[in-house]
Design a protein around this motif. Structure first.
Motif, PDB file in Angstrom:
ATOM      1  N   PHE A 138     -18.562   2.011  11.281  1.00 24.52           N
ATOM      2  CA  PHE A 138     -16.810   2.885  10.940  1.00 24.52           C
ATOM      3  C   PHE A 138     -16.003   2.856   9.407  1.00 24.52           C
ATOM      4  CE2 PHE A 138     -15.201   4.681  14.649  1.00 24.52           C
ATOM      5  CZ  PHE A 138     -16.473   4.574  15.748  1.00 24.52           C
ATOM      6  N   LEU A 139     -16.264   1.316   9.220  1.00 27.71           N
ATOM      7  CA  LEU A 139     -15.772   1.607   7.253  1.00 27.71           C
ATOM      8  C   LEU A 139     -16.854   1.727   6.986  1.00 27.71           C
ATOM      9  CD1 LEU A 139     -13.573   0.182   6.132  1.00 27.71           C
ATOM     10  CD2 LEU A 139     -15.395  -1.739   5.152  1.00 27.71           C
ATOM     11  N   ALA A 140     -18.296   2.037   6.748  1.00 26.12           N
ATOM     12  CA  ALA A 140     -19.197   2.543   5.986  1.00 26.12           C
ATOM     13  C   ALA A 140     -18.891   4.375   5.686  1.00 26.12           C
ATOM     14  CB  ALA A 140     -20.482   1.787   6.335  1.00 26.12           C
ATOM     15  N   ALA A 141     -18.673   4.555   6.957  1.00 26.56           N
ATOM     16  CA  ALA A 141     -18.241   6.243   6.837  1.00 26.56           C
ATOM     17  C   ALA A 141     -16.890   6.937   6.594  1.00 26.56           C
ATOM     18  CB  ALA A 141     -17.876   6.461   8.908  1.00 26.56           C
ATOM     19  N   ILE A 142     -16.190   5.594   6.819  1.00 21.05           N
ATOM     20  CA  ILE A 142     -14.656   6.371   5.701  1.00 21.05           C
ATOM     21  C   ILE A 142     -15.037   6.075   4.225  1.00 21.05           C
ATOM     22  CG2 ILE A 142     -12.261   4.998   5.786  1.00 21.05           C
ATOM     23  CD1 ILE A 142     -12.195   4.044   8.978  1.00 21.05           C
ATOM     24  N   LEU A 143     -15.482   5.397   4.062  1.00 16.91           N
ATOM     25  CA  LEU A 143     -15.938   5.366   2.309  1.00 16.91           C
ATOM     26  C   LEU A 143     -16.600   6.054   2.234  1.00 16.91           C
ATOM     27  CD1 LEU A 143     -16.356   1.576   2.254  1.00 16.91           C
ATOM     28  CD2 LEU A 143     -14.305   2.931   1.836  1.00 16.91           C
ATOM     29  N   VAL A 177       1.143  -1.154   0.159  1.00 16.61           N
ATOM     30  CA  VAL A 177       0.457  -0.250   0.382  1.00 16.61           C
ATOM     31  C   VAL A 177       0.816   1.439   0.036  1.00 16.61           C
ATOM     32  CG1 VAL A 177      -2.225   1.447   1.000  1.00 16.61           C
ATOM     33  CG2 VAL A 177      -2.179  -1.644   0.864  1.00 16.61           C
ATOM     34  N   LEU A 178       2.190   1.153   0.738  1.00 20.96           N
ATOM     35  CA  LEU A 178       3.079   2.206   0.831  1.00 20.96           C
ATOM     36  C   LEU A 178       3.670   2.801  -0.945  1.00 20.96           C
ATOM     37  CD1 LEU A 178       4.232   4.901   2.908  1.00 20.96           C
ATOM     38  CD2 LEU A 178       5.441   3.158   3.091  1.00 20.96           C
ATOM     39  N   GLY A 179       3.968   1.533  -0.913  1.00 17.95           N
ATOM     40  CA  GLY A 179       4.743   2.212  -2.646  1.00 17.95           C
ATOM     41  C   GLY A 179       3.263   2.091  -3.466  1.00 17.95           C
ATOM     42  N   TYR A 216      -4.651   7.390   0.015  1.00 20.78           N
ATOM     43  CA  TYR A 216      -3.465   7.819   1.432  1.00 20.78           C
ATOM     44  C   TYR A 216      -4.482   7.155   2.638  1.00 20.78           C
ATOM     45  CZ  TYR A 216      -2.851  11.360   5.048  1.00 20.78           C
ATOM     46  OH  TYR A 216      -2.497  11.858   6.105  1.00 20.78           O
ATOM     47  N   TRP A 217      -5.608   7.200   2.647  1.00 18.09           N
ATOM     48  CA  TRP A 217      -6.325   7.361   4.016  1.00 18.09           C
ATOM     49  C   TRP A 217      -6.452   5.781   4.051  1.00 18.09           C
ATOM     50  CZ3 TRP A 217      -6.917   9.810   6.979  1.00 18.09           C
ATOM     51  CH2 TRP A 217      -7.021  11.668   7.228  1.00 18.09           C
ATOM     52  N   LEU A 218      -5.970   4.572   2.749  1.00 16.94           N
ATOM     53  CA  LEU A 218      -6.061   3.013   2.835  1.00 16.94           C
ATOM     54  C   LEU A 218      -4.480   3.256   3.477  1.00 16.94           C
ATOM     55  CD1 LEU A 218      -7.186   0.526   2.671  1.00 16.94           C
ATOM     56  CD2 LEU A 218      -5.579   0.683   0.384  1.00 16.94           C
TER      57      LEU A 218
END
Length: 398
Positions: free
Chosen positions: A224-229, A52-54, A67-69
């Protein structure tokens, strides 16, 4: 490159706390519920972090999803590294907090010496971005250690544990409004959002009998995952958090040296007040995990450890422990070994339920049970040592 990080808006802090909570819950689910184990989970997420950082480093501008992932994965990884030090290597939380604080200071020092700025509005080169993500990783590890250490010191349960980081963040917001240094304020708040998010998740997931809201880990994670998306989609469409070209924020507040010095003194007073609160809370009757695993946990008062656990569960543990102690005193060692196996099985089965209710109390009992298991299963059992370990466990169980 264009700026690789988002502007610091209210949305930034909302999604940062959401990412912290989801990351914590997801790591616990893989580590505990699926039985993968702490070390293997850490290796798994380290590989995921590299991928992910790559992707994040490969991009030439800020992309909300990437970025947020990366923040979510860094959150999980930093937390796991701290847990390995505490649970697998028996490093005290006080020591790991100090070490991570020192490492973070070194990262900031090298970053500033090389780049002459620590502003997130200047993340426009690969070296600066690497420093940024290294600092983020260490802040999550530091936030995990400091948050867990606070819980060990105070014995606070869900709900109450949310108040300290929330209050400190509010104090930082106030200090920034009156001219405290922007970079210092940002990174202080960044560290504190980790224990805030984790404690908030525990409060929501814990059952009402443990003074939580009873949503459960699964529902809390999904919500919380739904809120993030939803927030990521909103930011992708509106680009409200995109920093323009150049190194300065679109509405950067002019720094005033006198105000920054006053802000530094203000933060020192806030830190002293928080330290005094923790010292006072640590002196109150509560459960507290020992900092040294080998010396075993300590119990501040009989019966206090299980205060947040369902009475039926603790009664079941007490019954099995009392039966084992009776077998030891009767000289029936094989029966004692067989009976204590029931305790080990029941405790492992209830970990997912009990641990979120009161992490400090769970750690105390887990250490006592380990001591009892070692004593009863010793190659050459010592009845005196067995009696001492089982009696200490009964005391911890109330």
């Amino acid at each position: 490159m264009l700026s690789k990080v988002p502007e610091v808006t209210l949305w930034f802090w909302v999604i940062k706390i959401l990412c912290t909570t989801v990351g914590e819950s997801f790591a616990d689910w893989i580590n505990t519920s699926l039985g993968v184990g702490l070390s293997l989970t850490a290796v798994l997420f380290t590989v995921v972090l590299a991928v992910v950082l790559g992707w994040q480093l490969w991009l030439d501008r800020y992309v909300p999803l990437a970025y947020w992932l990366t923040v979510v994965v860094v959150s999980v990884t930093g937390t796991l590294y701290t847990d390995i030090l505490t649970d697998n290597l028996s490093v005290s939380l006080a020591l790991s907090t100090g070490v991570f604080a020192a490492v973070l200071a070194v990262v900031f020092g090298v970053w500033y010496v090389r780049e002459r700025t620590l502003s997130i509005h200047s993340i426009v080169t690969t070296p600066r971005e690497l420093f940024y993500w290294l600092a983020v990783l260490v802040t999550f590890a530091l936030g995990t250690a400091a948050g867990d250490w606070t819980l060990d010191l105070t014995g606070w349960g869900p709900g109450v544990s949310v108040l300290l980081p929330a209050g400190l963040i509010a104090a930082i917001v106030l200090g920034r409004r009156f001219g405290a240094n922007a970079v210092l304020s940002f990174w202080l708040a960044y560290v504190l959002t980790r224990p805030l998010g984790a404690n908030l998740g525990d409060w929501l997931a814990s059952p009402r009998s443990a003074h939580g809201l009873g949503f459960g880990t699964a529902v809390t994670s999904v919500v919380f995952l739904a809120a993030i998306l939803a927030v990521v989609v909103y930011l992708t469409r509106t680009r409200r958090d995109v920093i323009g070209d150049g190194e300065q924020a679109p509405a950067a507040r002019e720094s005033v040296p006198a105000r920054e010095r006053a802000g530094l003194a203000y933060y020192a007073v806030v830190a002293i007040a928080a330290g005094a609160l923790l010292i006072w809370a640590s002196g109150q009757p509560h459960s507290a995990g020992g900092s040294d695993e080998e010396s075993g946990p300590t119990v501040a008062s009989a019966g206090a450890v299980t205060g947040h656990f369902p009475a039926a569960e603790t009664a079941r543990f007490r019954t099995v422990t009392a039966d084992t102690l009776a077998d030891v005193r009767a000289g029936q060692q094989s029966a004692a070994k067989s009976r204590i196996k029931d305790l080990e099985t029941a405790w492992d089965q209830d970990q997912d339920t009990l641990q979120p209710m009161d992490k400090a109390a769970w750690k105390v009992l887990d250490g006592r049970i380990d001591d009892a298991l070692k004593a009863v299963r010793a190659h050459t059992p010592d009845p005196a040592a067995e009696t001492q370990a089982l009696t200490a466990l009964l005391t911890a169980l109330g």
